[in-house]
Scaffold this active site. Structure first.
Site, PDB file in Angstrom:
ATOM      1  N   ASP A 150      -2.122  10.732  -2.059  1.00 10.56           N
ATOM      2  CA  ASP A 150      -2.329   9.787  -3.161  1.00 10.56           C
ATOM      3  C   ASP A 150      -2.876  10.318  -4.488  1.00 10.56           C
ATOM      4  OD1 ASP A 150      -2.942   8.576  -0.224  1.00 10.56           O
ATOM      5  OD2 ASP A 150      -2.685   6.901  -1.826  1.00 10.56           O
ATOM      6  N   GLN A 176      -1.643   2.248   9.801  1.00  5.55           N
ATOM      7  CA  GLN A 176      -0.509   2.625   9.317  1.00  5.55           C
ATOM      8  C   GLN A 176       0.478   3.298   9.932  1.00  5.55           C
ATOM      9  OE1 GLN A 176      -3.617   3.200   7.976  1.00  5.55           O
ATOM     10  NE2 GLN A 176      -3.671   2.730   5.634  1.00  5.55           N
ATOM     11  N   ARG A 230      -7.377  -0.728  -6.868  1.00  8.04           N
ATOM     12  CA  ARG A 230      -7.644   0.445  -5.809  1.00  8.04           C
ATOM     13  C   ARG A 230      -7.862   1.791  -6.769  1.00  8.04           C
ATOM     14  NH1 ARG A 230      -4.160   1.008  -0.392  1.00  8.04           N
ATOM     15  NH2 ARG A 230      -6.324   2.202   0.003  1.00  8.04           N
ATOM     16  N   ARG A 273       0.912  -1.204  -0.122  1.00  6.31           N
ATOM     17  CA  ARG A 273       0.171  -0.060   0.072  1.00  6.31           C
ATOM     18  C   ARG A 273       0.812   1.385   0.061  1.00  6.31           C
ATOM     19  NH1 ARG A 273       2.492   1.994   3.620  1.00  6.31           N
ATOM     20  NH2 ARG A 273       1.017   3.565   3.643  1.00  6.31           N
ATOM     21  N   GLY A 274       0.307   2.512  -0.104  1.00  3.38           N
ATOM     22  CA  GLY A 274       0.927   3.706  -0.366  1.00  3.38           C
ATOM     23  C   GLY A 274       0.940   3.941  -1.671  1.00  3.38           C
ATOM     24  N   ALA A 275       0.792   5.136  -2.194  1.00  2.00           N
ATOM     25  CA  ALA A 275       0.779   5.481  -3.775  1.00  2.00           C
ATOM     26  C   ALA A 275       1.631   5.022  -4.506  1.00  2.00           C
ATOM     27  CB  ALA A 275       0.374   6.910  -3.768  1.00  2.00           C
ATOM     28  N   ASN A 329      -5.306  12.438   0.698  1.00  2.00           N
ATOM     29  CA  ASN A 329      -4.413  11.538   1.248  1.00  2.00           C
ATOM     30  C   ASN A 329      -5.286  10.727   2.408  1.00  2.00           C
ATOM     31  OD1 ASN A 329      -1.786  10.767   2.153  1.00  2.00           O
ATOM     32  ND2 ASN A 329      -1.948  11.790   3.856  1.00  2.00           N
ATOM     33  N   LYS A 330      -4.754  10.010   3.003  1.00  2.00           N
ATOM     34  CA  LYS A 330      -5.424   9.083   4.125  1.00  2.00           C
ATOM     35  C   LYS A 330      -6.279  10.065   5.099  1.00  2.00           C
ATOM     36  CE  LYS A 330      -4.800   5.546   4.521  1.00  2.00           C
ATOM     37  NZ  LYS A 330      -5.848   4.588   3.828  1.00  2.00           N
TER      38      LYS A 330
END
Ligand code: MRU
Length: 354
Positions: free
Chosen positions: A244, A203, A94, A51-53, A254-255
């Site tokens: 992201d 995270q 995603r 995960r993570g862009a 973002n998150k």
């Protein structure tokens, strides 16, 4: 990788297979999963093994190479048309991180220039490795640029808050926001590093704390709801986060929880820095209102690990990203330069630079 890069990796290309460190198991177990089928790569992105862009984009690029190998073996001269369904599957894994679509498009452009009658595997693996290496280089550059920004500010030496995980685990290596924190720590430019735990997937607690502990960078974990109080103590100079997807006007997805931090930062006079490579910009969207926001299963909110934390039958709302308006952002650090107080013009000037 350069000497200042990390001793650990999360994405490896070895024995003609993609190996991913399973981030669902961290910090308790360090388990690797090998992939030689595109469906496995799709599952690993969707289920958050990776995960993570930027890391999602790099993984998808290797996934395209794996798909091409299988399609060429099965369909020879028709491999270019038969791989399209695989590219669609990867793109469907995603929805929010633009780096996924950026990487697939870049691989598609290489496919377009390859002959139909030659095995495409080696050429596509090389391109995926190039994307991987370029991401690490971009992170090292952004680390220096972000650290310089902190040194030039009136917040030098103060504490920082970061959110989610934006480090080696979320990128090709070193990290975006966490890369800036690494570089700023190296230069003595920041005080205490606070990591939001980042509910619901944690995270911050599971991944950022793990990375910084591995590096020997002191980190203090806090519940997300502690950020306002922390800022009110006057200890925090900067909030530093990744992204992201960033739209043409400088709005930042973002998150979930990033937008709250930006509002709090503005109220408390804390500076707000976004760190993202230009592969995270979506210049086709004029504002953040157009960014698709992923919603994941409510189970992520209703449980921690295997344990239920709410009564059976309780409903849950689980959007996993939010959009911070450009007006709340002091600086976006990219590998091409820093965009201060982002606007349509300042974003375009940096993103379109050579
Ligand atoms: O749902 P995740 O863990 O993939 O979300 C990751 C983030 O929101 C990161 O902050 C973002 O991708 C930037 S990572 C360099």
């Amino acid at each position: 990788m350069s000497p200042e890069s990390q001793a650990f990796e999360a994405i490896r290309w070895e024995n003609n297979q993609l190996a991913l460190l399973d981030q669902r198991k961290l910090p308790l177990e360090e388990t690797w999963i090998s992939h030689d089928q595109v469906e496995q790569v799709v599952d690993s992105i969707r289920d958050m093994v990776v995960r993570g862009a930027p890391a999602i984009g790099i993984t998808a690029a290797y996934g395209v190479a794996i798909a091409a190998k299988c399609q060429y073996q099965q369909h020879q001269l028709q491999w270019k048309s038969s791989i399209e369904a695989d590219l669609e599957k990867l793109a469907g894994s995603r929805p929010t991180a633009i780096n996924l679509f950026w990487a697939i498009d870049r691989m598609r452009a290489v496919i377009g220039n390859l002959p139909d009658d030659v095995d495409p595997f080696a050429a596509l693996v090389s391109e995926a490795q190039l994307i991987h290496q370029e991401d690490i280089q971009a992170n090292l550059t952004m680390g220096d640029l972000g650290a310089d920004l902190i040194k030039q500010s009136d917040k030098l030496g103060m504490g920082v808050i970061t959110h989610c995980n934006t480090g080696t685990l979320a990128t090709g290596g070193y990290g975006t926001a966490l890369g800036v924190i690494r570089s700023a720590h190296r230069d003595g430019a920041i005080g205490q590093v606070f990591a939001d735990e980042t509910r619901p997937w944690l995270q911050g607690a599971r991944l950022t704390a793990w990375e910084l502990c591995k590096d020997g960078i002191p980190v203090t974990l806090n519940a997300d709801g502690a950020a306002a109080h922390l800022m009110s103590t006057g200890k925090i100079g900067w909030v530093i986060v990744g992204s992201d997807r960033i739209t043409a006007n400088g709005d930042v997805a973002n998150k979930i929880g990033t937008y709250s931090l930006a509002v709090l930062a503005k109220y408390h006079g804390v500076k707000f820095m976004v760190v993202a490579p230009t592969s995270t910009f979506d210049m086709s969207l004029s504002s953040g209102a157009d960014i698709p926001i992923e919603e994941r299963s409510g189970d992520e909110v209703l449980t921690i690990g295997e344990r239920a934390i709410a009564p059976a039958g309780c409903a849950a709302f689980n959007p996993v990203f939010d959009v911070t308006p450009a007006a709340l952002v002091d600086a976006i650090v990219t590998e091409k330069g820093v965009i201060e107080t982002p606007t349509l013009a300042s974003v375009a000037a940096v993103v379109s630079a050579a």
